[in-house]
Design a protein around this motif. Structure first.
Motif, PDB file in Angstrom:
ATOM      1  N   MET A   1       0.854  -1.176   0.000  1.00 39.71           N
ATOM      2  CA  MET A   1       0.000   0.000   0.000  1.00 39.71           C
ATOM      3  C   MET A   1       0.896   1.233   0.000  1.00 39.71           C
ATOM      4  SD  MET A   1      -2.872   1.333   2.771  1.00 39.71           S
ATOM      5  CE  MET A   1      -3.065  -0.230   3.490  1.00 39.71           C
ATOM      6  N   SER A   2       0.533   2.210  -0.793  1.00 44.62           N
ATOM      7  CA  SER A   2       1.344   3.425  -0.875  1.00 44.62           C
ATOM      8  C   SER A   2       1.121   4.300   0.355  1.00 44.62           C
ATOM      9  CB  SER A   2       1.001   4.200  -2.137  1.00 44.62           C
ATOM     10  OG  SER A   2      -0.263   4.828  -1.997  1.00 44.62           O
ATOM     11  N   ALA A   3       2.107   5.111   0.636  1.00 46.05           N
ATOM     12  CA  ALA A   3       2.003   6.021   1.780  1.00 46.05           C
ATOM     13  C   ALA A   3       0.845   6.999   1.596  1.00 46.05           C
ATOM     14  CB  ALA A   3       3.314   6.767   1.972  1.00 46.05           C
ATOM     15  N   GLY A   4       0.613   7.434   0.347  1.00 48.05           N
ATOM     16  CA  GLY A   4      -0.485   8.365   0.078  1.00 48.05           C
ATOM     17  C   GLY A   4      -1.846   7.750   0.363  1.00 48.05           C
ATOM     18  N   LEU A   5      -2.020   6.498  -0.061  1.00 49.91           N
ATOM     19  CA  LEU A   5      -3.283   5.804   0.189  1.00 49.91           C
ATOM     20  C   LEU A   5      -3.487   5.586   1.681  1.00 49.91           C
ATOM     21  CD1 LEU A   5      -5.834   4.379  -0.740  1.00 49.91           C
ATOM     22  CD2 LEU A   5      -4.461   2.313  -1.098  1.00 49.91           C
ATOM     23  N   ALA A   6      -2.442   5.190   2.371  1.00 49.90           N
ATOM     24  CA  ALA A   6      -2.536   4.974   3.821  1.00 49.90           C
ATOM     25  C   ALA A   6      -2.913   6.273   4.532  1.00 49.90           C
ATOM     26  CB  ALA A   6      -1.222   4.427   4.359  1.00 49.90           C
ATOM     27  N   ALA A   7      -2.346   7.370   4.099  1.00 52.24           N
ATOM     28  CA  ALA A   7      -2.662   8.666   4.717  1.00 52.24           C
ATOM     29  C   ALA A   7      -4.114   9.049   4.464  1.00 52.24           C
ATOM     30  CB  ALA A   7      -1.724   9.747   4.173  1.00 52.24           C
ATOM     31  N   ARG A   8      -4.614   8.809   3.253  1.00 47.89           N
ATOM     32  CA  ARG A   8      -6.022   9.121   2.942  1.00 47.89           C
ATOM     33  C   ARG A   8      -6.967   8.239   3.748  1.00 47.89           C
ATOM     34  NH1 ARG A   8      -8.184  12.129  -0.621  1.00 47.89           N
ATOM     35  NH2 ARG A   8      -9.581  10.623  -1.580  1.00 47.89           N
ATOM     36  N   GLN A   9      -6.600   6.977   3.896  1.00 47.45           N
ATOM     37  CA  GLN A   9      -7.423   6.075   4.706  1.00 47.45           C
ATOM     38  C   GLN A   9      -7.456   6.541   6.161  1.00 47.45           C
ATOM     39  OE1 GLN A   9      -5.690   2.228   3.883  1.00 47.45           O
ATOM     40  NE2 GLN A   9      -7.232   1.780   2.322  1.00 47.45           N
ATOM     41  N   GLU A  11      -7.103   9.591   7.206  1.00 48.20           N
ATOM     42  CA  GLU A  11      -7.944  10.790   7.243  1.00 48.20           C
ATOM     43  C   GLU A  11      -9.421  10.423   7.258  1.00 48.20           C
ATOM     44  OE1 GLU A  11      -6.841  13.033   3.792  1.00 48.20           O
ATOM     45  OE2 GLU A  11      -4.981  13.774   4.684  1.00 48.20           O
ATOM     46  N   LEU A  12      -9.799   9.432   6.454  1.00 43.31           N
ATOM     47  CA  LEU A  12     -11.195   9.011   6.403  1.00 43.31           C
ATOM     48  C   LEU A  12     -11.623   8.398   7.731  1.00 43.31           C
ATOM     49  CD1 LEU A  12     -13.849   8.616   4.917  1.00 43.31           C
ATOM     50  CD2 LEU A  12     -12.918   6.464   3.988  1.00 43.31           C
ATOM     51  N   VAL A  13     -10.798   7.554   8.292  1.00 38.41           N
ATOM     52  CA  VAL A  13     -11.115   6.949   9.596  1.00 38.41           C
ATOM     53  C   VAL A  13     -11.271   8.043  10.649  1.00 38.41           C
ATOM     54  CG1 VAL A  13     -10.228   5.486  11.459  1.00 38.41           C
ATOM     55  CG2 VAL A  13     -10.119   4.698   9.085  1.00 38.41           C
ATOM     56  N   ALA A  14     -10.360   9.015  10.652  1.00 40.08           N
ATOM     57  CA  ALA A  14     -10.456  10.112  11.616  1.00 40.08           C
ATOM     58  C   ALA A  14     -11.755  10.892  11.434  1.00 40.08           C
ATOM     59  CB  ALA A  14      -9.252  11.045  11.482  1.00 40.08           C
ATOM     60  N   VAL A  17     -14.714   8.471  12.859  1.00 44.47           N
ATOM     61  CA  VAL A  17     -14.836   8.076  14.264  1.00 44.47           C
ATOM     62  C   VAL A  17     -14.190   9.024  15.260  1.00 44.47           C
ATOM     63  CG1 VAL A  17     -15.037   5.632  13.701  1.00 44.47           C
ATOM     64  CG2 VAL A  17     -12.797   6.571  14.232  1.00 44.47           C
ATOM     65  N   ALA A  18     -13.386   9.967  14.807  1.00 45.58           N
ATOM     66  CA  ALA A  18     -12.664  10.788  15.775  1.00 45.58           C
ATOM     67  C   ALA A  18     -12.868  12.286  15.575  1.00 45.58           C
ATOM     68  CB  ALA A  18     -11.174  10.462  15.721  1.00 45.58           C
ATOM     69  N   GLY A  19     -13.873  12.662  14.807  1.00 44.28           N
ATOM     70  CA  GLY A  19     -14.166  14.081  14.636  1.00 44.28           C
ATOM     71  C   GLY A  19     -13.209  14.828  13.731  1.00 44.28           C
ATOM     72  N   GLY A  20     -12.467  14.089  12.919  1.00 45.29           N
ATOM     73  CA  GLY A  20     -11.536  14.737  11.997  1.00 45.29           C
ATOM     74  C   GLY A  20     -12.266  15.414  10.847  1.00 45.29           C
ATOM     75  N   PRO A  21     -11.561  16.280  10.120  1.00 44.10           N
ATOM     76  CA  PRO A  21     -12.190  16.970   8.989  1.00 44.10           C
ATOM     77  C   PRO A  21     -12.453  16.011   7.832  1.00 44.10           C
ATOM     78  CG  PRO A  21      -9.850  17.477   9.080  1.00 44.10           C
ATOM     79  CD  PRO A  21     -10.165  16.668  10.311  1.00 44.10           C
ATOM     80  N   LEU A  22     -13.395  16.381   6.999  1.00 44.58           N
ATOM     81  CA  LEU A  22     -13.733  15.581   5.820  1.00 44.58           C
ATOM     82  C   LEU A  22     -12.574  15.634   4.832  1.00 44.58           C
ATOM     83  CD1 LEU A  22     -15.979  13.996   4.293  1.00 44.58           C
ATOM     84  CD2 LEU A  22     -16.582  16.186   3.247  1.00 44.58           C
ATOM     85  N   PRO A  23     -12.037  14.471   4.450  1.00 41.14           N
ATOM     86  CA  PRO A  23     -10.945  14.476   3.466  1.00 41.14           C
ATOM     87  C   PRO A  23     -11.455  14.926   2.096  1.00 41.14           C
ATOM     88  CG  PRO A  23     -11.113  12.339   4.573  1.00 41.14           C
ATOM     89  CD  PRO A  23     -12.326  13.134   4.948  1.00 41.14           C
ATOM     90  N   ALA A  24     -10.582  15.526   1.345  1.00 39.67           N
ATOM     91  CA  ALA A  24     -10.928  15.982   0.000  1.00 39.67           C
ATOM     92  C   ALA A  24     -11.344  14.793  -0.865  1.00 39.67           C
ATOM     93  CB  ALA A  24      -9.731  16.688  -0.637  1.00 39.67           C
ATOM     94  N   GLY A  25     -12.374  15.018  -1.690  1.00 38.36           N
ATOM     95  CA  GLY A  25     -12.810  13.995  -2.623  1.00 38.36           C
ATOM     96  C   GLY A  25     -13.884  13.064  -2.099  1.00 38.36           C
ATOM     97  N   PHE A  26     -14.317  13.216  -0.850  1.00 38.70           N
ATOM     98  CA  PHE A  26     -15.357  12.360  -0.287  1.00 38.70           C
ATOM     99  C   PHE A  26     -16.665  13.125  -0.196  1.00 38.70           C
ATOM    100  CE2 PHE A  26     -11.581  10.151   1.100  1.00 38.70           C
ATOM    101  CZ  PHE A  26     -11.925   8.821   0.959  1.00 38.70           C
TER     102      PHE A  26
END
Length: 136
Positions: A1-9, A11-14, A17-26
């Motif tokens: 898995m690429s580092a970019g994909l892992a980072a986007r995943q 962000e989505l999990v955050a 479940v953790a009140g993180g901001p909406l990632p771009a493209g979702f």
């Protein structure tokens, strides 16, 4: 898995479940629907660990749980319910029967709000003494 994909995943999990901001493209509507569904699922898990608390809140259980735990990472049903019960007690909103359930848990287990609950050293002795008193 690429580092970019892992980072986007991550962000989505955050965001879910953790009140993180909406990632771009979702899609915001779909992410919000998934976030609410995950909170309902967590409420169900907590209700299994805290049946008296869930019953005492009745139809307000899921909304109260969601309001209290939204933006926090899942900690498991026992800990999520415990945190909710303590928050309700702090606001003087904990129903009587649920207060008894919380007191029983706090007599049995030590929980600091951060790490997993651990048995109290004297809890087995207290149960034995209590059982002997009931037999009289």
């Amino acid at each position: 898995m690429s580092a970019g994909l892992a980072a986007r995943q991550a962000e989505l999990v955050a965001a879910l479940v953790a009140g993180g901001p909406l990632p771009a493209g979702f899609d915001a509507v779909r992410v919000e629907a998934a976030r609410r569904a995950l909170l309902r699922k967590r409420a169900g898990e907590a209700a299994k660990a805290w049946p008296v608390l869930a019953a005492a809140l009745g139809p307000d259980w899921v909304p109260a749980f969601a309001a209290d735990r939204a933006g926090t990472e899942p900690a498991g049903g026992l800990r999520d319910g415990w945190d909710l019960a303590r928050n309700l007690r702090r606001r003087a909103e904990l129903p009587g029967a649920a207060a008894v359930e919380l007191a029983a848990r706090e007599a049995e287990l030590r929980y600091d709000g951060r790490s997993a609950p651990r048995p109290r050293a004297l809890a087995p002795l207290r149960r034995t003494i209590s059982g002997l008193r009931r037999r009289r």
